[in-house]
Scaffold this motif. Structure first.
Motif, PDB file in Angstrom:
ATOM      1  N   UNK A 195      -9.979  -2.444  -3.325  1.00 30.89           N
ATOM      2  CA  UNK A 195      -8.607  -2.474  -2.981  1.00 30.89           C
ATOM      3  C   UNK A 195      -7.846  -1.591  -3.856  1.00 30.89           C
ATOM      4  N   UNK A 196      -7.878  -1.984  -5.225  1.00 27.64           N
ATOM      5  CA  UNK A 196      -7.224  -1.401  -6.365  1.00 27.64           C
ATOM      6  C   UNK A 196      -7.504   0.332  -6.417  1.00 27.64           C
ATOM      7  N   UNK A 197      -8.938   0.463  -6.477  1.00 28.37           N
ATOM      8  CA  UNK A 197      -9.574   1.653  -6.292  1.00 28.37           C
ATOM      9  C   UNK A 197      -8.824   2.637  -5.250  1.00 28.37           C
ATOM     10  N   UNK A 198      -8.863   2.084  -4.024  1.00 25.12           N
ATOM     11  CA  UNK A 198      -8.251   2.564  -2.875  1.00 25.12           C
ATOM     12  C   UNK A 198      -6.944   3.042  -2.834  1.00 25.12           C
ATOM     13  N   UNK A 199      -5.999   2.129  -3.614  1.00 25.50           N
ATOM     14  CA  UNK A 199      -4.527   2.300  -3.805  1.00 25.50           C
ATOM     15  C   UNK A 199      -4.269   3.408  -5.093  1.00 25.50           C
ATOM     16  N   UNK A 200      -5.255   3.382  -5.985  1.00 26.12           N
ATOM     17  CA  UNK A 200      -5.028   4.250  -7.046  1.00 26.12           C
ATOM     18  C   UNK A 200      -5.313   5.671  -6.733  1.00 26.12           C
ATOM     19  N   UNK A 201      -6.400   5.814  -5.799  1.00 18.93           N
ATOM     20  CA  UNK A 201      -6.585   7.051  -5.313  1.00 18.93           C
ATOM     21  C   UNK A 201      -5.752   7.566  -4.118  1.00 18.93           C
ATOM     22  N   UNK A 202      -4.952   6.702  -3.475  1.00 15.92           N
ATOM     23  CA  UNK A 202      -3.949   7.371  -2.622  1.00 15.92           C
ATOM     24  C   UNK A 202      -4.488   7.144  -1.273  1.00 15.92           C
ATOM     25  N   UNK A 203      -5.749   6.429  -1.181  1.00 15.79           N
ATOM     26  CA  UNK A 203      -6.240   6.059   0.103  1.00 15.79           C
ATOM     27  C   UNK A 203      -5.526   4.831   0.851  1.00 15.79           C
ATOM     28  N   UNK A 204      -4.932   4.038   0.322  1.00 23.10           N
ATOM     29  CA  UNK A 204      -4.256   2.882   0.965  1.00 23.10           C
ATOM     30  C   UNK A 204      -2.897   2.841  -0.048  1.00 23.10           C
ATOM     31  N   UNK A 205      -1.866   2.564   0.773  1.00 27.89           N
ATOM     32  CA  UNK A 205      -0.434   2.320  -0.019  1.00 27.89           C
ATOM     33  C   UNK A 205      -0.508   1.188  -0.749  1.00 27.89           C
ATOM     34  N   UNK A 206       0.211   1.270  -1.758  1.00 25.75           N
ATOM     35  CA  UNK A 206       0.717   0.029  -2.917  1.00 25.75           C
ATOM     36  C   UNK A 206       1.697  -0.866  -1.995  1.00 25.75           C
ATOM     37  N   UNK A 207       1.661  -1.970  -2.019  1.00 28.09           N
ATOM     38  CA  UNK A 207       2.608  -2.673  -1.282  1.00 28.09           C
ATOM     39  C   UNK A 207       3.832  -2.877  -2.274  1.00 28.09           C
ATOM     40  N   UNK A 208       4.931  -3.276  -1.677  1.00 32.73           N
ATOM     41  CA  UNK A 208       6.345  -3.683  -2.408  1.00 32.73           C
ATOM     42  C   UNK A 208       5.929  -4.775  -3.705  1.00 32.73           C
ATOM     43  N   UNK A 209       5.015  -5.689  -3.302  1.00 31.49           N
ATOM     44  CA  UNK A 209       4.811  -6.953  -4.157  1.00 31.49           C
ATOM     45  C   UNK A 209       3.823  -6.227  -5.425  1.00 31.49           C
ATOM     46  N   UNK A 210       3.089  -5.489  -5.092  1.00 29.10           N
ATOM     47  CA  UNK A 210       2.183  -4.666  -6.132  1.00 29.10           C
ATOM     48  C   UNK A 210       3.050  -3.849  -7.008  1.00 29.10           C
ATOM     49  N   UNK A 211       4.001  -3.261  -6.603  1.00 29.79           N
ATOM     50  CA  UNK A 211       4.891  -2.151  -7.382  1.00 29.79           C
ATOM     51  C   UNK A 211       5.755  -3.281  -8.098  1.00 29.79           C
ATOM     52  N   UNK A 212       6.236  -4.296  -7.629  1.00 27.65           N
ATOM     53  CA  UNK A 212       6.960  -5.244  -8.446  1.00 27.65           C
ATOM     54  C   UNK A 212       6.306  -5.852  -9.439  1.00 27.65           C
ATOM     55  N   UNK A 213       5.097  -6.083  -9.236  1.00 30.66           N
ATOM     56  CA  UNK A 213       4.061  -6.820 -10.426  1.00 30.66           C
ATOM     57  C   UNK A 213       3.701  -5.814 -11.322  1.00 30.66           C
ATOM     58  N   UNK A 214       3.578  -4.540 -11.012  1.00 39.58           N
ATOM     59  CA  UNK A 214       2.995  -3.412 -11.996  1.00 39.58           C
ATOM     60  C   UNK A 214       4.497  -3.167 -12.789  1.00 39.58           C
ATOM     61  N   UNK A 215       5.811  -3.188 -12.302  1.00 41.97           N
ATOM     62  CA  UNK A 215       6.676  -3.175 -13.118  1.00 41.97           C
ATOM     63  C   UNK A 215       7.093  -4.201 -13.924  1.00 41.97           C
ATOM     64  N   UNK A 216       6.829  -5.385 -13.470  1.00 42.62           N
ATOM     65  CA  UNK A 216       7.266  -6.595 -14.242  1.00 42.62           C
ATOM     66  C   UNK A 216       6.025  -6.679 -15.624  1.00 42.62           C
ATOM     67  N   UNK A 217       4.845  -6.499 -15.428  1.00 44.96           N
ATOM     68  CA  UNK A 217       3.716  -6.656 -16.316  1.00 44.96           C
ATOM     69  C   UNK A 217       3.556  -5.671 -16.973  1.00 44.96           C
ATOM     70  N   UNK A 218       3.688  -4.358 -16.445  1.00 44.34           N
ATOM     71  CA  UNK A 218       3.260  -3.065 -17.401  1.00 44.34           C
ATOM     72  C   UNK A 218       4.395  -1.972 -17.495  1.00 44.34           C
TER      73      UNK A 218
END
Length: 84
Positions: free
Chosen positions: A41-64
């Motif tokens: 799932x992460x691979x597909x998101x990174x490669x633009x095949x599946x969109x990142x969810x809002x929860x993913x984006x918030x998590x990446x902002x808060x953690x990285x």
């Protein structure tokens, strides 16, 4: 929780999320385990095949410290400034 914030060098740098993960030596498997998702799932998101969810984006902002546009954009661009 991993706090590995982005450090911007003096030299302008153009990089994608995929390149950033490689540079930081963060595997899809590791990121997936941190985010409680599958490596595929992460691979597909990174490669633009599946969109990142809002929860993913918030998590990446808060953690990285990754900005939303950095994560979802597949074209190289300047790294966001480190969050203090």
């Amino acid at each position: 929780m991993v706090l590995n914030m982005i450090e911007q060098t003096d030299e302008e740098e153009n990089i994608t999320m995929k390149e950033w993960l490689k540079r930081e030596r963060i595997s899809y498997r590791f990121l997936a385990s941190e985010m409680n998702q599958s490596p595929g799932g992460i691979c597909r998101k990174v490669n633009g095949q599946v969109p990142w969810s809002l929860e993913d984006l918030v998590w990446l902002r808060e953690n990285y410290g990754l900005s939303y546009d950095f994560v979802i954009d597949t074209t190289p661009h300047q790294l966001p400034m480190e969050v203090v």
